[in-house]
Structures are given as structure tokens and as C-alpha cells.
Design an enzyme around this catalytic site. Structure first.
Site, PDB file in Angstrom:
ATOM      1  N   LYS A 114       0.814  -1.216   0.000  1.00 66.23           N
ATOM      2  CA  LYS A 114       0.000   0.000   0.000  1.00 66.23           C
ATOM      3  C   LYS A 114       0.841   1.256   0.000  1.00 66.23           C
ATOM      4  O   LYS A 114       0.416   2.297  -0.500  1.00 66.23           O
ATOM      5  CB  LYS A 114      -0.984  -0.007   1.181  1.00 66.23           C
ATOM      6  CG  LYS A 114      -2.121  -0.995   0.984  1.00 66.23           C
ATOM      7  CD  LYS A 114      -3.383  -0.557   1.715  1.00 66.23           C
ATOM      8  CE  LYS A 114      -4.514  -1.535   1.445  1.00 66.23           C
ATOM      9  NZ  LYS A 114      -5.640  -1.367   2.375  1.00 66.23           N
ATOM     10  N   LYS A 196      -6.116 -11.830  -8.906  1.00 63.31           N
ATOM     11  CA  LYS A 196      -7.316 -11.957  -8.094  1.00 63.31           C
ATOM     12  C   LYS A 196      -8.440 -11.066  -8.650  1.00 63.31           C
ATOM     13  O   LYS A 196      -8.172  -9.965  -9.133  1.00 63.31           O
ATOM     14  CB  LYS A 196      -6.935 -11.490  -6.684  1.00 63.31           C
ATOM     15  CG  LYS A 196      -7.875 -11.860  -5.589  1.00 63.31           C
ATOM     16  CD  LYS A 196      -7.228 -11.536  -4.241  1.00 63.31           C
ATOM     17  CE  LYS A 196      -8.293 -11.134  -3.237  1.00 63.31           C
ATOM     18  NZ  LYS A 196      -7.752 -10.844  -1.919  1.00 63.31           N
ATOM     19  N   LYS A 199     -12.338  -5.358  -7.370  1.00 62.87           N
ATOM     20  CA  LYS A 199     -13.237  -4.264  -7.725  1.00 62.87           C
ATOM     21  C   LYS A 199     -12.459  -3.058  -8.216  1.00 62.87           C
ATOM     22  O   LYS A 199     -13.013  -2.144  -8.798  1.00 62.87           O
ATOM     23  CB  LYS A 199     -14.104  -3.885  -6.533  1.00 62.87           C
ATOM     24  CG  LYS A 199     -13.311  -3.615  -5.276  1.00 62.87           C
ATOM     25  CD  LYS A 199     -14.185  -3.745  -4.060  1.00 62.87           C
ATOM     26  CE  LYS A 199     -13.340  -4.056  -2.837  1.00 62.87           C
ATOM     27  NZ  LYS A 199     -14.057  -4.774  -1.815  1.00 62.87           N
TER      28      LYS A 199
END
Ligand code: TRP
Length: 334
Positions: A114, A196, A199
């Protein structure tokens, strides 16, 4: 006495809920509710480690709560709540910050990832994210924490923090075990089946939203990437089969059929037939969830009642833990 083991889990309200989120997490939570005492929360406090639009965050929090219920998590059987409604999460989070080392936090894979994807906002909350997550779990004395593989490292650090604290103050925390539910399926992108299903995929054809219309779902599945072999067969680890493996995983999760029986069901058929069957299975499975979701959307009062009651029940458990911890560490009782 209640002898059922306790489970805690939650997801962040980060937008569109995909078939991947459902099969990877929420569906197995539903299965667990009969055998365990479960708490499922909407982790809104974790979400602000990344900048959020306030109105959006509010909406997504409620949407995720609705989705939990629509998917079959029974608010009577489980404690469903919103993390920020229970102040103990922040309270224990702070205490545990003081029992966690910079060194161990800097080894967290998710933090490293991140920090790269949000390089303009590497805030302290992003760094201590795993400590808040440890607080979430330890507050409730959870025995088990169902999570995806990517969260296992966070469960490990939670155990380390709890063990360290217990080593100083005695047996305050139950040491939880993380586990990946067997029923949970890892769903990959329909367009890039080595990744994966996400969204945040810029290409919406890569994922199926739980709120997609049936014709949209069918279109996405029909345009899913496959191979040119034309054989519906599951081959673990075979890159060229990643697309078919993924569709078989989805079909298996929807129908309960084993990979072998899916292969025999479609032997002699092309991918076209198989894809139509997958699309139909997904559409039919999602239909009642969607209907319930829409119904809940028009019943604000009911939802409010659910999350208020959930927060009260959660708070009653959580506050006891905070009180014990405060006493142990030497805070003066009010
Ligand atoms: N970090 C988890 C995720 O992104 C969400 C989460 C926060 C969580 N606190 C938790 C999951 C406690 C399980 C238990 O998926």
C-alpha cells in the site's frame, strides 16, 4: 455457559462487492453462523487509512451491511455491527500500539504494497493498521478468525502482540487462530485469470459485481478469457488453464459439484455451453441476494435497528476487555 467457539471477521466498505468477495469471504461466514458464535463487522475505521470521500464512505458502509444480511448473515444469530460505532476498537488499538514494534510493522507485506500504491499518503494509520486489526479480534476473545491468505500475516502479528501482552500482564487475551475456510474459493479476474478478481480492476469485465444485472453477468462470463484446447478440465497450477480453472471454481462454488463431475458434465461440449451454464448458475445464485438487497435498501429503519442493536451487543463485550486491560496496565479507574 456458552460453549460455542467465537468467530470474528469483517471486511472494509471499499465499494462494489464482487463475486470474489462473496465467494472468498461472506459465503463462508454464512456457513459458519450455525456452529459458532459470530461477530461480523464493517471495518470503516480501517478504510480511512486511504483517503475517502465522506458521503461515499457512509453509503458504502451501509451497502456492505446490507450485503452481509442479503447474503444470509442472520442478524438474530450473529452480532453485525459497524466498527466505528464501538469506541473500544480505538481505545484498545491505542494501547496495543504501545506494545507493538516499528520493526515488526515495517515487515508487513500489505503495508509495503500500500505504501507503493498510495505513495502520496503513507500515513501512520496505514502503518499501524495491523494493530487496530489485532484490537478488533482481541476485544472479543475470538477463537477463530476466517480470513483470506493475504490477511494471514496480520493474524500472526495479532497473536504476537497478544502473547507479548499476556507475557507481561497474565492471561488477558485469548490467542486467536486464523483460518482459511474450506468452502472459501479464490476467484480470479475474468480477463486476467492470473490476478485476483478485484473491484479496483480498471476493466469492469474482469469482475462480477453482486449488483450486476443478469444480462451483464452473462456477458462478462461469456467474454471471460479461456484457452484454445476446448476441454473443461481443472489443472491446478497450469497457467494456460487459469481461465477454465477459474470458471470451474466459480461453477463448483455455485453448484457444489466437484471438479471431476463438472468435467464429465461438459465432456464433448465446447466452452460456449460451459460458459452459459456458469452464467446461469451465477445469475440464479445471486438473484435472491439481489432481491433481498433491494428490499433492505427500502427499509432504512430496519437497518438502523440492526446496526444499533449490533453495536450495543458488541460494545458490552468489548468494553469488558478494555476495562480489564486498563486495569492491568495501571490506568486509574474513573
Ligand atoms: N484487514 C481486513 C481486510 O482487509 C479487514 C479486517 C479488519 C479484519 N479487521 C479485521 C478481518 C479483523 C478480520 C478480523 O480484509
Amino acid at each position: 455457559m456458552n460453549e460455542k467457539l467465537r468467530i470474528f471477521s469483517g471486511a472494509q466498505p471499499s465499494g462494489t462487492i464482487t463475486l470474489g468477495n462473496y465467494l472468498g469471504a461472506i459465503k463462508s461466514w454464512v456457513d459458519l453462523q450455525n456452529d459458532y458464535e459470530c461477530l461480523y463487522a464493517v471495518m470503516d475505521m480501517h478504510s480511512i487509512t486511504v483517503r475517502q470521500n465522506p458521503a461515499e464512505l457512509r453509503k458504502r458502509t451501509l451497502d456492505l451491511l446490507k450485503m452481509y444480511i442479503a447474503c444470509g448473515i442472520d442478524p438474530e444469530k450473529n452480532i453485525i455491527f459497524v466498527q466505528s460505532h464501538v469506541p473500544s476498537h480505538a481505545q484498545l488499538g491505542w494501547v496495543l500500539d504501545c506494545y507493538t514494534y516499528m520493526g515488526e510493522l515495517s515487515r508487513m507485506t500489505q503495508f509495503k504494497d500500500k505504501s507503493k500504491s498510495h505513495a502520496d499518503n503513507i500515513n501512520a494509520g496505514l502503518f499501524t493498521y495491523p494493530v487496530l486489526m489485532a484490537a478488533d479480534i482481541l476485544l472479543y476473545g475470538a477463537d477463530l478468525v476466517p480470513v483470506g491468505k493475504d490477511q494471514m500475516q496480520h493474524i500472526e502479528i495479532c497473536r504476537d502482540i497478544a502473547t507479548r501482552f499476556n507475557g507481561i500482564y497474565g492471561d488477558v487475551f485469548k490467542i486467536p487462530d486464523g483460518f482459511m475456510p474450506k468452502a472459501g474459493a479464490k476467484v480470479m479476474s475474468l480477463q486476467e485469470p492470473s490476478k485476483k478478481m478485484s473491484k479496483s480492476d480498471p476493466n469492469p469485465k474482469g469482475y462480477i459485481s453482486m449488483l450486476d444485472e443478469p444480462n451483464v453477468i452473462a456477458k462478462k462470463i461469456k467474454s471471460a478469457v479461456t484457452d484454445s484446447e476446448g476441454v473443461v478440465e481443472y489443472r491446478e497450477g497450469d497457467e494456460t488453464k487459469a481461465g477454465i480453472n477459474n470458471l470451474m471454481t466459480i461453477y463448483s462454488a455455485m453448484t457444489g459439484s466437484s471438479m471431476d463431475s463438472i468435467t464429465s458434465e461438459f465432456s464433448g461440449h465446447g466452452y460456449g455451453d460451459f460458459k452459459s451454464a456458469v452464467a446461469e448458475a451465477v445469475v440464479e445464485h445471486i438473484r435472491p441476494i439481489r432481491e433481498e438487497y433491494d428490499r433492505l435498501s427500502s427499509d432504512k429503519a430496519y437497518l438502523e435497528q440492526i446496526y444499533k442493536a449490533g453495536a450495543e451487543k458488541a460494545e458490552a463485550i468489548a468494553w469488558k476487555t478494555v476495562r480489564t486491560v486498563y486495569k492491568k496496565i495501571g490506568f486509574l479507574a474513573r
